[in-house]
Structures are given as structure tokens and as C-alpha cells.
Scaffold this motif. Sequence first.
Motif, mmCIF file in Angstrom:
data_model
loop_
_atom_site.group_PDB
_atom_site.id
_atom_site.type_symbol
_atom_site.label_atom_id
_atom_site.label_comp_id
_atom_site.label_asym_id
_atom_site.label_seq_id
_atom_site.Cartn_x
_atom_site.Cartn_y
_atom_site.Cartn_z
ATOM 1 N N GLU A 312 6.309 8.327 -8.966
ATOM 2 C CA GLU A 312 6.462 9.307 -9.281
ATOM 3 C C GLU A 312 8.519 9.260 -9.013
ATOM 4 O O GLU A 312 9.303 10.254 -8.732
ATOM 5 N N PRO A 316 12.354 12.769 -12.298
ATOM 6 C CA PRO A 316 12.913 14.043 -11.808
ATOM 7 C C PRO A 316 12.375 14.502 -10.450
ATOM 8 O O PRO A 316 11.476 14.877 -11.029
ATOM 9 N N ARG A 317 12.809 14.888 -9.426
ATOM 10 C CA ARG A 317 12.296 15.718 -8.602
ATOM 11 C C ARG A 317 11.388 17.015 -9.042
ATOM 12 O O ARG A 317 10.590 16.821 -8.133
ATOM 13 N N ARG A 320 8.215 15.825 -10.073
ATOM 14 C CA ARG A 320 7.181 15.442 -9.385
ATOM 15 C C ARG A 320 6.048 16.221 -9.571
ATOM 16 O O ARG A 320 6.195 17.717 -8.874
ATOM 17 N N GLY A 323 4.425 13.902 -5.306
ATOM 18 C CA GLY A 323 5.794 13.339 -4.877
ATOM 19 C C GLY A 323 6.479 11.765 -4.322
ATOM 20 O O GLY A 323 5.907 10.836 -5.950
ATOM 21 N N TYR A 324 7.470 11.592 -4.043
ATOM 22 C CA TYR A 324 8.492 10.448 -4.301
ATOM 23 C C TYR A 324 7.817 8.891 -3.856
ATOM 24 O O TYR A 324 7.947 8.298 -5.041
ATOM 25 N N ASP A 340 2.207 11.427 0.729
ATOM 26 C CA ASP A 340 4.031 11.247 0.025
ATOM 27 C C ASP A 340 4.361 11.148 1.882
ATOM 28 O O ASP A 340 5.066 12.373 2.346
ATOM 29 N N ARG A 351 5.022 14.600 3.403
ATOM 30 C CA ARG A 351 5.663 15.498 3.750
ATOM 31 C C ARG A 351 4.742 16.539 1.813
ATOM 32 O O ARG A 351 4.716 17.180 1.768
#
Length: 403
Positions: A312, A316-317, A320, A323-324, A340, A351
Motif C-alpha cells: 500500500e 493514498p494514505r 490504506r 499501512g505503508y 507496518d 505503527r
Amino acid sequence: MSVGAPRVCCMTTAHRPALTLSADEARRIALRAQGLLGAPDRRAGARGVLLRLGAVQLDTISVLARSHELVPYARLGPVGREAVESAYWTGSHSFEYWSHAACVLPVEEWPHFAFRRRAFRARGHRWHQMADREGSCAAVRERLAADGPLTTADLGGGRNGGEWWDWSETKIAVEWLLDIGEVVVTERRGWKRVYDLAERAIPGELLHDDLDDHTCIRRLVRQAGTALGVATRADLADYHRLKGEQVDAVLADTDLVPVEVAGWPRSAWADPAALEQTPRGRHRTTLLSPFDSLIWDRARTERVFGFTHRLEAYVPRPRRVHGYFAMPLLAGGRLVGRVDPAREGTTLVARQLSVRGRRDVEPMARALREAAEWVGCDAVRVERCEPEELREGLETELKAAFG
């Protein structure tokens, strides 16, 4: 055959499977083939991991570490990061080229990518156009011959001053020469590609494009079969990003064994060596890079592990879910959670973390501790835990893990 108790089908057509595997057998074969079941070959180190997998994907994202470092870590444990880089780049052991994506490849495989270099030459251009291709390529060759190995910055810069894709003529030229095999990426320095002439970087006995396309593709399909253990046609094609019809053209000339796997919608092929003995041994408990070859094919990951995973980082945040850079947790031969991660000083920050159930809390804590210590952290902080009722148990396990 020694995998479980093989079940013989009543099919008689020459190319139809004569052997069926359970989904569990296929999963364990895949884990062993990828070096995640059984005792790791620590003496062979990261170089041995590269030879076994045939390709280790590169990516710009660095959270705990870059993906090409995380792959041997997942199999060997906390091997030194400098040792990993040395195993890849010292002594002409490997080169970077287009495989599953941009990958580190064993230098022994250079001849088998001749088909791809020929395809680039036949196409005649990249997606970027050069105003003076011959002149620009000649200038790059001359600079590398005189002063190489060199980065793009050394060669004069990679961009014209606009967006990242607004490449300079020099950058386009050196990447074109890379595509067609005149130039080799010999290492990454500060994540910048370091280029050299192939005639200097590739051992003489390997520096040729003598193998025809059929021979090259047959080798890569067979290598993918070894690295995957058991695989569908689509799996075999995806490993080195071949076309399905390319796989079809060579399968009969490999010794891969047709099999059926319970629950898989399509027939598969297995490495005959993988069928000779039941996969046994210690399972690694570890966090996996999303670009790890065990899970880089999302459809295969869902089929083999019943685990849906998506990178992800480019989502776009607000959209998600996990997480990133969510890293799946492998424990007991199954994917049972994900985290994440981030780093704040000497603290590894989870996170966003999720586990399948209570019994997966201790493996998650163990994996987090090992990852933290590997990157020089001495604590772990959990920001978000799903399900939330498992947070207390997880934090208790983490406290115990760090003494």
C-alpha cells in the motif's frame, strides 16, 4: 514419490498430471524451495540465498532495511547488512537486470538473459527517445572505458531538471546500453546504480549471447520451478516476467513434473527433486518484505497461504488498510499477521499491527524483537494493534523478549 502419500489419478493423457498433492503438501514444498523450511545454509550466506532463489528484487523503499537485504535476513536471521551487500556485489558475483522486476541476479545467469537483451535490440528503443542515440551511447562507452565504474551523476547527471522521468540524454543512453547488455550495473552505491562495461564486469566465459531464445527461456522456467517448488503456468511465467506462451513452448523440454494440487483451479508443475522427500525441519519465524519472492505474486500468495496481501506504499494514505509497508509475519509455515514498521531513534515502531489470533502473539513479539535488534533498535513500541484485546499480551511478550 515421498511427499505425503501421493494419490494417483486415473488420467492417461501424456501431459496430464499423474500425481496429486494436498494444499498443505504444496505449501510446505514451496516453503522449503524458498529456503524457509529446514536448516538454513549459513555457510553459503546471502550468496547462497541468491543462488537458491535465482532473483532477489530491488526496491527504493527502505523502512527496516531495503528489500534485497530483508530477503536473506528472512532466511538466515540477523546476518550483517554489510555482509549481504558484499555477497551481492563483491567479486563479480552478481549483476542487476530485468527479471521479476529490477533484480539482483547470479552472474552465472547472464547468458540466459540473452533472449531479453535481443528483444530490446529488436525493439530498438526505450520509452524515452534520444536525440542523438549513436553519439550519446558512444560518449557513455568512452567515459566508462576510461573512468568506470561510474554513477549517472558521474556521467553528467540523470535529469534535465524537470520531473523524475525527464531523463537526460546521458541517462537514457546508459539505460539503453544496460538493456541491450553492453553495460552492467555492478552495484548500488547510496542507492545509485553504478555502471560498468559488460566486457569488464562479466567473466569472459559468461560474456556471450550465444544461447538461443528457447534455451534461455527453458533455463529460466526450470529455475523458477526449482525456486517455487510447485507452481502453475502463471506462477512460472511471473517469476522472471515471461509470457505464458513462452512458458508453454518450453515446458515439455524441462523435467518439471505435472501435478494437481487440491483446491488449486489449474494444474501445476513440480520440481522433481522437491517430490523426493517429505518437507521437514524448522520453520522460520520472521517478517517478510512485500517484495520477497515467497509472496511477490499476490495471486499465488492467496492460493498457497490463504492470505491476501497488497503493498500500500503507493495507495493514498486514507485508503490504506494495513499501512505503508506492511510486512507479513511468517510463523509455523503460515502467514499469520502483518506489521507496518518504522524507526524512531533506537525504537522500532509498529505503527499498525495485526495478528490472526492469540497464539500468534508470541511469534509476532519474537519476530519484532529479532528485527529490532538486527537494525540496532533496543525497544519496540506498538501504536495500533488489531485485535485491540491482544495488545496487553503482545506488550507483555515484548517486555519479556527485551528482558
